[in-house]
Design a protein around this motif. Structure first.
Motif, PDB file in Angstrom:
ATOM      1  N   LYS A 108       0.923  -1.362   0.021  1.00 33.27           N
ATOM      2  CA  LYS A 108      -0.009  -0.024   0.121  1.00 33.27           C
ATOM      3  C   LYS A 108       0.770   1.289  -0.028  1.00 33.27           C
ATOM      4  O   LYS A 108       0.457   2.079  -0.674  1.00 33.27           O
ATOM      5  CB  LYS A 108      -1.290  -0.228   1.129  1.00 33.27           C
ATOM      6  N   SER A 109       2.109   1.247   0.751  1.00 38.19           N
ATOM      7  CA  SER A 109       2.799   2.444   0.717  1.00 38.19           C
ATOM      8  C   SER A 109       3.315   2.804  -0.552  1.00 38.19           C
ATOM      9  O   SER A 109       3.046   3.910  -1.053  1.00 38.19           O
ATOM     10  CB  SER A 109       4.004   2.526   1.527  1.00 38.19           C
ATOM     11  N   SER A 110       3.814   2.030  -1.379  1.00 39.45           N
ATOM     12  CA  SER A 110       4.165   2.317  -2.606  1.00 39.45           C
ATOM     13  C   SER A 110       3.286   2.633  -3.691  1.00 39.45           C
ATOM     14  O   SER A 110       3.611   3.656  -4.488  1.00 39.45           O
ATOM     15  CB  SER A 110       5.479   1.301  -3.227  1.00 39.45           C
ATOM     16  N   ALA A 111       2.054   1.821  -3.635  1.00 42.88           N
ATOM     17  CA  ALA A 111       1.012   2.246  -4.449  1.00 42.88           C
ATOM     18  C   ALA A 111       0.537   3.457  -4.150  1.00 42.88           C
ATOM     19  O   ALA A 111       0.228   4.279  -4.949  1.00 42.88           O
ATOM     20  CB  ALA A 111      -0.079   1.090  -4.440  1.00 42.88           C
ATOM     21  N   ALA A 112       0.412   3.920  -2.759  1.00 43.31           N
ATOM     22  CA  ALA A 112      -0.332   5.038  -2.703  1.00 43.31           C
ATOM     23  C   ALA A 112       0.527   6.349  -2.780  1.00 43.31           C
ATOM     24  O   ALA A 112       0.095   7.288  -3.445  1.00 43.31           O
ATOM     25  CB  ALA A 112      -0.307   5.244  -0.881  1.00 43.31           C
ATOM     26  N   ARG A 113       1.920   6.375  -2.642  1.00 43.72           N
ATOM     27  CA  ARG A 113       2.903   7.204  -2.792  1.00 43.72           C
ATOM     28  C   ARG A 113       2.755   7.507  -4.643  1.00 43.72           C
ATOM     29  O   ARG A 113       2.882   8.602  -5.134  1.00 43.72           O
ATOM     30  CB  ARG A 113       4.241   6.915  -2.435  1.00 43.72           C
ATOM     31  N   SER A 114       2.907   6.336  -5.617  1.00 47.65           N
ATOM     32  CA  SER A 114       3.017   6.695  -6.731  1.00 47.65           C
ATOM     33  C   SER A 114       1.763   6.904  -7.359  1.00 47.65           C
ATOM     34  O   SER A 114       1.480   7.646  -8.384  1.00 47.65           O
ATOM     35  CB  SER A 114       3.278   5.095  -7.461  1.00 47.65           C
ATOM     36  N   LEU A 115       0.673   6.472  -6.771  1.00 50.42           N
ATOM     37  CA  LEU A 115      -0.866   6.794  -7.465  1.00 50.42           C
ATOM     38  C   LEU A 115      -0.983   8.425  -7.064  1.00 50.42           C
ATOM     39  O   LEU A 115      -1.382   9.395  -7.963  1.00 50.42           O
ATOM     40  CB  LEU A 115      -1.900   6.157  -6.568  1.00 50.42           C
ATOM     41  N   ALA A 116      -0.528   8.846  -5.624  1.00 52.58           N
ATOM     42  CA  ALA A 116      -0.630  10.325  -5.592  1.00 52.58           C
ATOM     43  C   ALA A 116       0.103  11.360  -6.385  1.00 52.58           C
ATOM     44  O   ALA A 116      -0.151  12.264  -7.101  1.00 52.58           O
ATOM     45  CB  ALA A 116      -0.319  10.493  -4.024  1.00 52.58           C
ATOM     46  N   ALA A 117       1.449  10.502  -6.711  1.00 55.26           N
ATOM     47  CA  ALA A 117       2.359  11.349  -7.756  1.00 55.26           C
ATOM     48  C   ALA A 117       1.768  11.615  -8.987  1.00 55.26           C
ATOM     49  O   ALA A 117       1.707  12.473  -9.783  1.00 55.26           O
ATOM     50  CB  ALA A 117       3.801  10.873  -7.582  1.00 55.26           C
ATOM     51  N   ARG A 118       1.222  10.225  -9.428  1.00 53.07           N
ATOM     52  CA  ARG A 118       0.821  10.101 -10.769  1.00 53.07           C
ATOM     53  C   ARG A 118      -0.476  11.312 -10.951  1.00 53.07           C
ATOM     54  O   ARG A 118      -0.619  11.854 -12.001  1.00 53.07           O
ATOM     55  CB  ARG A 118       0.279   8.869 -11.319  1.00 53.07           C
ATOM     56  N   LEU A 119      -1.497  11.395  -9.956  1.00 54.12           N
ATOM     57  CA  LEU A 119      -2.459  12.120 -10.217  1.00 54.12           C
ATOM     58  C   LEU A 119      -2.220  13.370  -9.857  1.00 54.12           C
ATOM     59  O   LEU A 119      -3.219  14.295 -10.100  1.00 54.12           O
ATOM     60  CB  LEU A 119      -3.654  11.623  -9.261  1.00 54.12           C
ATOM     61  N   GLY A 120      -1.312  13.934  -9.176  1.00 53.51           N
ATOM     62  CA  GLY A 120      -1.040  15.070  -8.563  1.00 53.51           C
ATOM     63  C   GLY A 120      -1.892  15.412  -7.378  1.00 53.51           C
ATOM     64  O   GLY A 120      -2.190  16.627  -6.947  1.00 53.51           O
ATOM     65  N   TRP A 121      -2.155  14.324  -6.766  1.00 55.89           N
ATOM     66  CA  TRP A 121      -2.961  14.588  -5.277  1.00 55.89           C
ATOM     67  C   TRP A 121      -2.465  14.689  -4.177  1.00 55.89           C
ATOM     68  O   TRP A 121      -1.097  14.113  -4.290  1.00 55.89           O
ATOM     69  CB  TRP A 121      -4.034  13.429  -5.285  1.00 55.89           C
ATOM     70  N   CYS A 122      -2.844  14.999  -3.020  1.00 58.79           N
ATOM     71  CA  CYS A 122      -2.134  14.920  -1.879  1.00 58.79           C
ATOM     72  C   CYS A 122      -1.889  13.551  -1.232  1.00 58.79           C
ATOM     73  O   CYS A 122      -3.023  12.957  -1.306  1.00 58.79           O
ATOM     74  CB  CYS A 122      -3.175  15.992  -0.962  1.00 58.79           C
ATOM     75  N   TYR A 123      -0.912  13.317  -0.730  1.00 58.33           N
ATOM     76  CA  TYR A 123      -0.595  12.123  -0.349  1.00 58.33           C
ATOM     77  C   TYR A 123      -0.459  12.005   1.299  1.00 58.33           C
ATOM     78  O   TYR A 123       0.198  12.906   2.024  1.00 58.33           O
ATOM     79  CB  TYR A 123       0.588  11.473  -0.523  1.00 58.33           C
ATOM     80  N   ASP A 140      -9.352  18.003   4.160  1.00 57.93           N
ATOM     81  CA  ASP A 140     -10.383  19.090   3.526  1.00 57.93           C
ATOM     82  C   ASP A 140     -10.198  19.967   2.589  1.00 57.93           C
ATOM     83  O   ASP A 140      -9.155  20.385   2.315  1.00 57.93           O
ATOM     84  CB  ASP A 140     -10.557  19.923   5.013  1.00 57.93           C
ATOM     85  N   GLY A 141     -11.156  19.700   1.468  1.00 57.66           N
ATOM     86  CA  GLY A 141     -11.072  20.495   0.277  1.00 57.66           C
ATOM     87  C   GLY A 141      -9.974  19.968  -0.636  1.00 57.66           C
ATOM     88  O   GLY A 141      -9.730  20.769  -1.638  1.00 57.66           O
ATOM     89  N   ARG A 142      -9.414  18.908  -0.518  1.00 60.51           N
ATOM     90  CA  ARG A 142      -8.264  18.258  -1.406  1.00 60.51           C
ATOM     91  C   ARG A 142      -8.717  17.030  -1.927  1.00 60.51           C
ATOM     92  O   ARG A 142      -9.474  16.373  -1.413  1.00 60.51           O
ATOM     93  CB  ARG A 142      -6.891  18.101  -0.855  1.00 60.51           C
ATOM     94  N   ASN A 143      -8.032  16.860  -3.098  1.00 60.16           N
ATOM     95  CA  ASN A 143      -8.005  15.467  -3.765  1.00 60.16           C
ATOM     96  C   ASN A 143      -6.925  14.645  -2.865  1.00 60.16           C
ATOM     97  O   ASN A 143      -5.777  15.176  -3.213  1.00 60.16           O
ATOM     98  CB  ASN A 143      -7.649  15.462  -5.150  1.00 60.16           C
ATOM     99  N   VAL A 144      -7.264  13.551  -2.519  1.00 53.36           N
ATOM    100  CA  VAL A 144      -6.479  12.788  -1.511  1.00 53.36           C
ATOM    101  C   VAL A 144      -6.129  11.260  -1.855  1.00 53.36           C
ATOM    102  O   VAL A 144      -7.195  10.716  -1.833  1.00 53.36           O
ATOM    103  CB  VAL A 144      -6.943  13.158   0.048  1.00 53.36           C
ATOM    104  N   VAL A 145      -5.030  10.896  -1.761  1.00 53.75           N
ATOM    105  CA  VAL A 145      -4.744   9.227  -1.266  1.00 53.75           C
ATOM    106  C   VAL A 145      -4.301   9.131   0.052  1.00 53.75           C
ATOM    107  O   VAL A 145      -3.207   9.831   0.216  1.00 53.75           O
ATOM    108  CB  VAL A 145      -3.690   9.044  -2.340  1.00 53.75           C
TER     109      VAL A 145
END
Ligand code: DC
Length: 225
Positions: A16-31, A116-121
């Motif tokens: 989950k850590s590597s998936a969450a980090r890479s997903l957030a980077a790919r989407l430009g979302w907050c991690y 709050d108010g963000r796109n988040v992984v």
């Protein structure tokens, strides 16, 4: 479009850590790495001489420090603590901190404010089940005990630590049992989480599945994915 939260829960070593980090980077979302947050609180409590079992003081501390995830690093009040929070000493100190209900309550409030108010992984054992029960997409990552131990073994070796696969498998099975049966913050999938078994998937394939789930959710926001 409204903001969206995706929660990734699951046992250590399910990826989950590597998936969450890479997903957030790919989407430009907050991690949000909630394990790192518990570790940071334990580290500062030790530094300030706050007894780890004094849960109301540790909870107050959790709400008073500022934790920021920036470019792969964890900053506490502006200080980079990424390496220190992964030490064995802090890993041990984190357990009683994460077991204390007042600390978990404080952390829940802090995590909700962060999102709050963000796109988040967000990643952690209780994110879909407790902290963000209304998250748009909830995923519970799983993997066989052997696959998880093997990933952790590689991680440990890359950090220069001298442990065997068998030692990791054994301590993992003790930890799993404790995690499943602990009175607060027990590891369990949210009732509406998607279970994703990662044994035969590469990190990129996991990310592709997660992005497909997010896209499906965007297409039909009212339906459960
Ligand atoms: O995932 P990790 O090893 O960095 O987590 C550190 C500790 O915090 C570990 O004891 C599990 C606990 N934890 C928790 O209780 N709840 C979370 N949401 C995340 C981690």
């Amino acid at each position: 479009m409204n903001t969206m939260i995706i929660t990734l829960d699951g046992p250590a070593g399910a990826g989950k850590s590597s998936a969450a980090r890479s997903l957030a980077a790919r989407l430009g979302w907050c991690y949000i790495d909630t394990g790192a947050m518990y570790r940071a609180v334990a580290m500062v409590a030790l530094e300030q001489g706050i007894p780890l079992e004094d849960s109301s003081r540790v909870a107050a501390l959790a709400e008073s420090i500022q934790i920021v995830f920036q470019d792969g690093s964890v900053l506490v009040d502006g200080r980079d603590v990424s390496a220190e929070i992964r030490s064995e000493r802090i890993t041990l100190a984190t357990r009683p901190v994460a077991d204390a209900p007042p600390v978990r309550d404080a952390m829940k409030r802090v995590q909700r404010r962060m999102a709050d108010g963000r796109n988040v992984v967000t990643e952690g054992r209780d994110q879909g089940s407790v902290v963000f029960p209304h998250a748009a997409v909830k995923v519970f990552l799983t993997a066989s005990p052997e696959a998880r131990a093997s990933r952790r073994h590689l991680e440990e070796m890359s950090r220069g630590r001298d442990t065997t696969f068998e030692q990791i498998l054994e301590s993992q099975s003790c930890r799993d049992e404790a995690d499943r049966t602990r009175p607060v913050g027990a590891l369990r999938p949210a009732h509406d989480a998607v279970l994703l078994e990662t044994d035969s998937l590469s990190c990129d394939e996991v990310i592709d599945c997660l992005i497909a789930l997010i896209e499906a959710r965007k297409q039909s926001p009212q339906k459960t994915v």
